[in-house]
Each structure stands twice: as C-alpha cells, then as structure tokens.
Design a protein around this motif. Sequence first.
Motif, PDB file in Angstrom:
ATOM      1  N   LEU A 354       0.808  -1.216   0.000  1.00  0.00           N
ATOM      2  CA  LEU A 354       0.000   0.000   0.000  1.00  0.00           C
ATOM      3  C   LEU A 354       0.838   1.260   0.000  1.00  0.00           C
ATOM      4  CD1 LEU A 354      -2.900  -0.802   2.497  1.00  0.00           C
ATOM      5  CD2 LEU A 354      -2.964  -0.814  -0.001  1.00  0.00           C
ATOM      6  N   GLN A 355       2.131   1.122   0.109  1.00  0.00           N
ATOM      7  CA  GLN A 355       2.973   2.309   0.163  1.00  0.00           C
ATOM      8  C   GLN A 355       2.916   3.043  -1.170  1.00  0.00           C
ATOM      9  OE1 GLN A 355       6.872   1.362   1.696  1.00  0.00           O
ATOM     10  NE2 GLN A 355       6.009   0.245   3.444  1.00  0.00           N
ATOM     11  N   GLY A 356       2.803   4.364  -1.066  1.00  0.00           N
ATOM     12  CA  GLY A 356       2.594   5.181  -2.253  1.00  0.00           C
ATOM     13  C   GLY A 356       1.133   5.472  -2.503  1.00  0.00           C
ATOM     14  N   GLN A 357       0.233   4.888  -1.688  1.00  0.00           N
ATOM     15  CA  GLN A 357      -1.201   5.117  -1.843  1.00  0.00           C
ATOM     16  C   GLN A 357      -1.799   5.771  -0.607  1.00  0.00           C
ATOM     17  OE1 GLN A 357      -3.427   1.788  -3.713  1.00  0.00           O
ATOM     18  NE2 GLN A 357      -1.523   0.621  -3.504  1.00  0.00           N
ATOM     19  N   ALA A 358      -0.986   6.503   0.125  1.00  0.00           N
ATOM     20  CA  ALA A 358      -1.418   7.060   1.406  1.00  0.00           C
ATOM     21  C   ALA A 358      -2.686   7.889   1.270  1.00  0.00           C
ATOM     22  CB  ALA A 358      -0.301   7.893   2.031  1.00  0.00           C
ATOM     23  N   ASP A 359      -2.862   8.604   0.167  1.00  0.00           N
ATOM     24  CA  ASP A 359      -4.038   9.455   0.008  1.00  0.00           C
ATOM     25  C   ASP A 359      -5.314   8.654  -0.208  1.00  0.00           C
ATOM     26  OD1 ASP A 359      -2.486  11.675   0.326  1.00  0.00           O
ATOM     27  OD2 ASP A 359      -2.271  12.087  -1.814  1.00  0.00           O
ATOM     28  N   GLN A 360      -5.188   7.407  -0.665  1.00  0.00           N
ATOM     29  CA  GLN A 360      -6.367   6.580  -0.928  1.00  0.00           C
ATOM     30  C   GLN A 360      -6.737   5.689   0.248  1.00  0.00           C
ATOM     31  OE1 GLN A 360      -3.758   6.595  -3.511  1.00  0.00           O
ATOM     32  NE2 GLN A 360      -4.924   8.389  -4.224  1.00  0.00           N
ATOM     33  N   VAL A 361      -5.834   5.606   1.219  1.00  0.00           N
ATOM     34  CA  VAL A 361      -6.024   4.665   2.325  1.00  0.00           C
ATOM     35  C   VAL A 361      -6.905   5.271   3.425  1.00  0.00           C
ATOM     36  CG1 VAL A 361      -4.854   3.467   4.227  1.00  0.00           C
ATOM     37  CG2 VAL A 361      -3.904   3.370   1.911  1.00  0.00           C
ATOM     38  N   GLU A 362      -7.806   4.461   3.939  1.00  0.00           N
ATOM     39  CA  GLU A 362      -8.561   4.792   5.148  1.00  0.00           C
ATOM     40  C   GLU A 362      -8.238   3.721   6.185  1.00  0.00           C
ATOM     41  OE1 GLU A 362     -12.744   5.415   4.537  1.00  0.00           O
ATOM     42  OE2 GLU A 362     -12.394   5.913   2.427  1.00  0.00           O
ATOM     43  N   ALA A 363      -7.981   4.171   7.404  1.00  0.00           N
ATOM     44  CA  ALA A 363      -7.678   3.227   8.489  1.00  0.00           C
ATOM     45  C   ALA A 363      -7.911   3.910   9.817  1.00  0.00           C
ATOM     46  CB  ALA A 363      -6.231   2.741   8.382  1.00  0.00           C
ATOM     47  N   ASP A 364      -8.264   3.119  10.810  1.00  0.00           N
ATOM     48  CA  ASP A 364      -8.397   3.616  12.172  1.00  0.00           C
ATOM     49  C   ASP A 364      -7.347   2.944  13.042  1.00  0.00           C
ATOM     50  OD1 ASP A 364     -10.518   5.401  11.877  1.00  0.00           O
ATOM     51  OD2 ASP A 364     -12.017   3.812  12.068  1.00  0.00           O
ATOM     52  N   TYR A 365      -6.514   3.767  13.668  1.00  0.00           N
ATOM     53  CA  TYR A 365      -5.508   3.263  14.588  1.00  0.00           C
ATOM     54  C   TYR A 365      -6.067   3.368  16.003  1.00  0.00           C
ATOM     55  CZ  TYR A 365      -2.387   3.893  10.593  1.00  0.00           C
ATOM     56  OH  TYR A 365      -1.806   3.834   9.353  1.00  0.00           O
ATOM     57  N   TYR A 366      -5.916   2.312  16.778  1.00  0.00           N
ATOM     58  CA  TYR A 366      -6.387   2.352  18.159  1.00  0.00           C
ATOM     59  C   TYR A 366      -5.206   2.309  19.121  1.00  0.00           C
ATOM     60  CZ  TYR A 366      -5.933  -2.798  18.043  1.00  0.00           C
ATOM     61  OH  TYR A 366      -5.466  -4.081  17.924  1.00  0.00           O
ATOM     62  N   PHE A 367      -5.362   3.030  20.220  1.00  0.00           N
ATOM     63  CA  PHE A 367      -4.303   3.174  21.223  1.00  0.00           C
ATOM     64  C   PHE A 367      -4.861   2.681  22.562  1.00  0.00           C
ATOM     65  CE2 PHE A 367      -3.702   6.188  17.868  1.00  0.00           C
ATOM     66  CZ  PHE A 367      -2.342   6.201  17.630  1.00  0.00           C
ATOM     67  N   LEU A 440      -8.606   0.247   4.349  1.00  0.00           N
ATOM     68  CA  LEU A 440      -9.505   0.321   3.212  1.00  0.00           C
ATOM     69  C   LEU A 440      -8.852   1.157   2.124  1.00  0.00           C
ATOM     70  CD1 LEU A 440     -12.918   1.077   4.993  1.00  0.00           C
ATOM     71  CD2 LEU A 440     -12.091  -1.152   4.194  1.00  0.00           C
ATOM     72  N   VAL A 441      -8.980   0.705   0.897  1.00  0.00           N
ATOM     73  CA  VAL A 441      -8.469   1.454  -0.246  1.00  0.00           C
ATOM     74  C   VAL A 441      -9.631   1.726  -1.180  1.00  0.00           C
ATOM     75  CG1 VAL A 441      -6.821   1.499  -2.160  1.00  0.00           C
ATOM     76  CG2 VAL A 441      -6.248   0.275  -0.046  1.00  0.00           C
ATOM     77  N   ASP A 442      -9.946   3.031  -1.321  1.00  0.00           N
ATOM     78  CA  ASP A 442     -11.113   3.433  -2.111  1.00  0.00           C
ATOM     79  C   ASP A 442     -12.375   2.704  -1.648  1.00  0.00           C
ATOM     80  OD1 ASP A 442      -9.634   5.202  -3.683  1.00  0.00           O
ATOM     81  OD2 ASP A 442      -9.035   3.613  -5.063  1.00  0.00           O
ATOM     82  N   GLY A 443     -12.470   2.489  -0.327  1.00  0.00           N
ATOM     83  CA  GLY A 443     -13.652   1.871   0.248  1.00  0.00           C
ATOM     84  C   GLY A 443     -13.641   0.362   0.281  1.00  0.00           C
ATOM     85  N   TRP A 444     -12.595  -0.270  -0.277  1.00  0.00           N
ATOM     86  CA  TRP A 444     -12.515  -1.733  -0.301  1.00  0.00           C
ATOM     87  C   TRP A 444     -11.511  -2.215   0.728  1.00  0.00           C
ATOM     88  CZ3 TRP A 444     -15.732  -4.682  -3.330  1.00  0.00           C
ATOM     89  CH2 TRP A 444     -16.441  -3.990  -4.312  1.00  0.00           C
ATOM     90  N   LEU A 445     -11.814  -3.351   1.356  1.00  0.00           N
ATOM     91  CA  LEU A 445     -10.922  -3.912   2.354  1.00  0.00           C
ATOM     92  C   LEU A 445      -9.631  -4.385   1.699  1.00  0.00           C
ATOM     93  CD1 LEU A 445     -10.663  -4.769   5.362  1.00  0.00           C
ATOM     94  CD2 LEU A 445     -11.562  -7.006   4.688  1.00  0.00           C
ATOM     95  N   PHE A 446      -8.504  -3.973   2.270  1.00  0.00           N
ATOM     96  CA  PHE A 446      -7.186  -4.369   1.780  1.00  0.00           C
ATOM     97  C   PHE A 446      -7.085  -5.891   1.804  1.00  0.00           C
ATOM     98  CE2 PHE A 446      -2.596  -4.958   3.224  1.00  0.00           C
ATOM     99  CZ  PHE A 446      -2.098  -4.983   1.930  1.00  0.00           C
ATOM    100  N   ASP A 447      -6.683  -6.497   0.667  1.00  0.00           N
ATOM    101  CA  ASP A 447      -6.770  -7.952   0.537  1.00  0.00           C
ATOM    102  C   ASP A 447      -5.768  -8.726   1.390  1.00  0.00           C
ATOM    103  OD1 ASP A 447      -4.453  -7.424  -0.816  1.00  0.00           O
ATOM    104  OD2 ASP A 447      -5.150  -8.085  -2.785  1.00  0.00           O
ATOM    105  N   SER A 448      -4.772  -8.037   1.946  1.00  0.00           N
ATOM    106  CA  SER A 448      -3.808  -8.722   2.821  1.00  0.00           C
ATOM    107  C   SER A 448      -4.051  -8.379   4.287  1.00  0.00           C
ATOM    108  CB  SER A 448      -2.372  -8.345   2.425  1.00  0.00           C
ATOM    109  OG  SER A 448      -2.096  -8.787   1.106  1.00  0.00           O
ATOM    110  N   HIS A 449      -5.255  -7.908   4.590  1.00  0.00           N
ATOM    111  CA  HIS A 449      -5.577  -7.508   5.958  1.00  0.00           C
ATOM    112  C   HIS A 449      -5.538  -8.705   6.907  1.00  0.00           C
ATOM    113  CE1 HIS A 449      -7.687  -5.760   9.362  1.00  0.00           C
ATOM    114  NE2 HIS A 449      -8.608  -6.715   9.270  1.00  0.00           N
ATOM    115  N   VAL A 450      -4.926  -8.494   8.068  1.00  0.00           N
ATOM    116  CA  VAL A 450      -4.909  -9.508   9.123  1.00  0.00           C
ATOM    117  C   VAL A 450      -5.611  -8.903  10.333  1.00  0.00           C
ATOM    118  CG1 VAL A 450      -3.509 -10.961  10.632  1.00  0.00           C
ATOM    119  CG2 VAL A 450      -2.754 -10.519   8.276  1.00  0.00           C
TER     120      VAL A 450
END
Length: 529
Positions: A354-367, A440-450
């Motif tokens: 996904l590197q190079g697609q930072a503008d298309q990526v959606e993600a929630d980081y939890y702390f 998520l990339v353009d609203g789709w779940l990243f296919d290598s998601h764990v």
Amino acid sequence: MSDTAKALQQAVAPAAHPIIYVRGYAMSESERDETAADPFCGFNAGSTVVRAGTGDKDTKARKFIFESPVVRLISDFGYADVYDEGLDIMDRDWPKDKTIPYRSVVVYRYYDDGSSLLGSGKSSPIETYAEGLGKLIQRVRDLARDEAGQAIADTDFKCYLVAHSMGGLVCRAFLQNPALGDAETRAWVDKVFTYATPHNGIELAGVNVPDWLKTADMNNFSRPRMAEYLNLDKDSEYLAEERVDLLRHFPPDRFFCMVGSNRADYNVAAGLSRMFSGHGSDGLVKVANAVLTGQDRAGQTLPCPKAYTYRSHSGYFGIVNSEEAFQNLTRFLFGNLRVDIWFDVAGVTLPESLQGQADQVEADYYFELQAAPRKMRGLLTRRTAEEDSAAIRGHGEIVKHKKRSVYLSSVFLANWAKVDQTDNTLTYAVTLGIGVQEYLVDGWLFDSHVEGARLFSDTAIIAITPAKQIEWHWSQAKSKPTDIRLITQDEHEAVEAGGSLTVEIPIPTIAKKAPGITGKLRFVVSGWR
C-alpha cells in the motif's frame, strides 16, 4: 484503628476537605423511595466480586471484597458521617449548637422530596436539585469545624463533590449556570469527581434522547435540554457542534471523569438498556459521552483528567462499588503527583503493497493503555479495543491533518499509597498497545488484511524519585534495559509549586517494519494538592 489507617489519615490531613456525594438518576417513584430509604443513597454499597481474566461474563467471578466508598473513607481516611440521633444537617430541627467534623462525608439527599415516603412522590427539575446543592454546601460551610472545634474561615473552606451518573450533571448545573447559585459558594468547590456521568447525553439505539421525552424526566439527558440547565445554549461551541460535554466556569484540571466500559453486566430493564446503549458503553452511558473538555484562563481547550475501568454503570460489577474507581478517587482528592499520559505519533508505515497510496487509504488506529502503581490490585486505568474504550485516530487525521497527539489518561500518585514508606520512589507500570482495525483502499478492504494485528505492544516500568530522577525500561525490548532522565533542582521546585515537567519515552521500533508506527509516550508530571 490500624497503624496503616493512622498513617493514611496523617498523610492526607492537609487535603482532607468535606466530601459531598451526589447520587444519580432514579426513574420511578419506587426508585426514589428506595433512595430515600437508604441513609447513604447507594454510596454505601460494596462488592465482593470482580470479573476475572478478560472480563468474560461466562467466566466465574473472583472474590475481592470492597467495603464501599463510605466505609473506606471512614476506616482509611478518618471521615465521619453527619447524621445525629436520626437527624440530617438539612432537617429543620437540627440542634442550633450542633456542628460537624471538617472531615465529613455528606450525602445530598435531593430525592427525599420526590419520594412518596418523605415527600410528594413527584420529581423536580434538575435546576431545583442544582440550587439545593448550593444550599447544602453553604450549610456544610456553616457547620464544619476543625479538630480544635474552631470555625473555618470562608477563605479557607473548601469541599469536594463526588457524583454518580446524573449527579454529575447536577454538579455541573450548579457550577456552570450562574442563575443556580452564587459565585462565592461555587468558589468553595475545590475538586469534582464523577462516575459514569453522561456529560454529552445518553444515546438510545444511536440517537440522543429527544427533548420531547419528558416522561420520568428522561429529557434530562437530551442535549438541547442539557444546554439549557448547563448554561450552554448560547455557547458558540455548542451551537457549532451540538456538544454539551463542555465544562465552563470551573478549572478543567480539577474535574475528574471516571469512565466504565462493561455493558454486559448492566441488567437494568432486563438488559434492554444495554441493548439500546450498544457497544462502547457501560450499559447506559457511551464511553465517548462520559468525559469532558474545558478551558484554561487563556481560553485554551483542555481535556479534563480521565480514567477507564471495565465496570458497568451500576450493579454487582458497577463502577461506584469498585476498588479501581475508589483508588482513582482517593488519589485525585489526596494525591501528591498528577501524571497525564499522551502518545505522540511520529509516523506510520503502511503495508508494503500500500505504500505510495497514502491518500487513498482509510484506516483507524487504536491506542490501548493500562496503568497501575506497584502492588495495586487492579488498574488505575484500562483502555482496550476489545472493550471499545481505546483512543482512536484516523489515518487521515494523522497523515493529513497532523493530529498526532493522543491523550490517553491521567493517573494520580500518592506518597501515602507507597508499598515501602522508607523508599521515596513511586513505581508503576504502563502497558501500551497500538493496532489498526483495517485498511480500506477506495472503500474496499485491503486484501492482505490480518484482523487484530498489533503494530506495537509492550509494558514500560517507570520509577519516579522526586528531586532526583525518572527511570524506565520496556519489558520486552532488547534495547538498553534502563533509561534515566535526571530531574534538575529548578524542575523539582517547579513541580513542588504546582508546575510540571515532561518526560518522553520513545517506543522501541524494528527497522523497516511494515506496517508499523513510531512515536513516544509523553508524561506530563505535575505537582498536585
């Protein structure tokens, strides 16, 4: 009295002001009757059970005896109740020459008039309860005497407010609304502690309680109605965002929010309440709605101190009758140091594909954060993703909007709570966990998601030696075992005077790890009294 209790009472003597308890909402006349029939309106309810392990409801509870907040304040800190020969201090026939100890526990019995046992059976507007709180504070001020039997000067008198649920809104209405009390009486309130108060209202099935729902005073938790009695209906921030979790006219650093995250054990209305409140709640109040922000004298927005615990709104596993909340309460009221815990994100690394697609990526980081002093049973704060209490930052917030500072919790430390009184060091453990829910990339779940993958997880053992140093080490890291930050004399004197110093602890990182995160825990250590 045990030697431990004597030592505690002596250690907290300069800070031991009268404590006024303000109970929460009673929906029905029978509940108001039950409240009126209880001398301490529920604050004398103890507990003998805690959830073991992860808090799974199907797992057997573990025995742990907590005698109740009132009993512990009396036995450990030398407080006394104010009842005398069947009379309360607000009763008309209270003896004119009868006084109360300065170190008193006072229960605000505002539901007496709303019970069928002692009153009309009809509830009153929350404004009436707020005005009554001011009158009670004045009464405590008039009657309180020091250990020598002397009256307390107006300039020296202070009190603490401790409230559960709607009781916190009664306190805020009194403090925030000039029409509900006078400035001198409000100035006597030194600190406020709330358990599970719906500071931003109550949600039912994701919708705020409507203003028109006046049955059983349910609209007390509607944001438009709250804005009226909290004096926020003309506040620009409320008008712009329709938020009422805004503390006004009271120092935000002296208002503590204790937040519960266990919805499973809240059984009111046969479980319907927890069903409608949904995930991310204590069974009634949303986790996100139980905290406050305020403003300092310069108008800067500041979060009020807060801590989290896996407890329900009430019941056997409730937040009020818990050791964790009591430890936060007594450290907040009588502690010596305040430590605000932040995480500052330096950067995030996306998965390699996904590197190079930072503008298309959606993600929630939890702390996630867990913190406790040495040898304490339980945690001072517990924020986990599993319990919906973790802090959340979106990928866009971090990368695009540079919102990289995440406030996690505040802990208050006390010299009287140390295991070894001959050792001047305060030691506690902080466990930090950082993960990402999904990419998520353009609203789709990243296919290598764990699912559930952690970007970081480790425990820092931190030891503070006032006037000397702060040392720490990460338990699992293979880097330098102990780091030390020396405390200068100027810094020590500043903290002693109520100022602060900042300690930054970088998290260990693995080179070129993807996905990953870099950053540091930031501790703001302040003197506290």
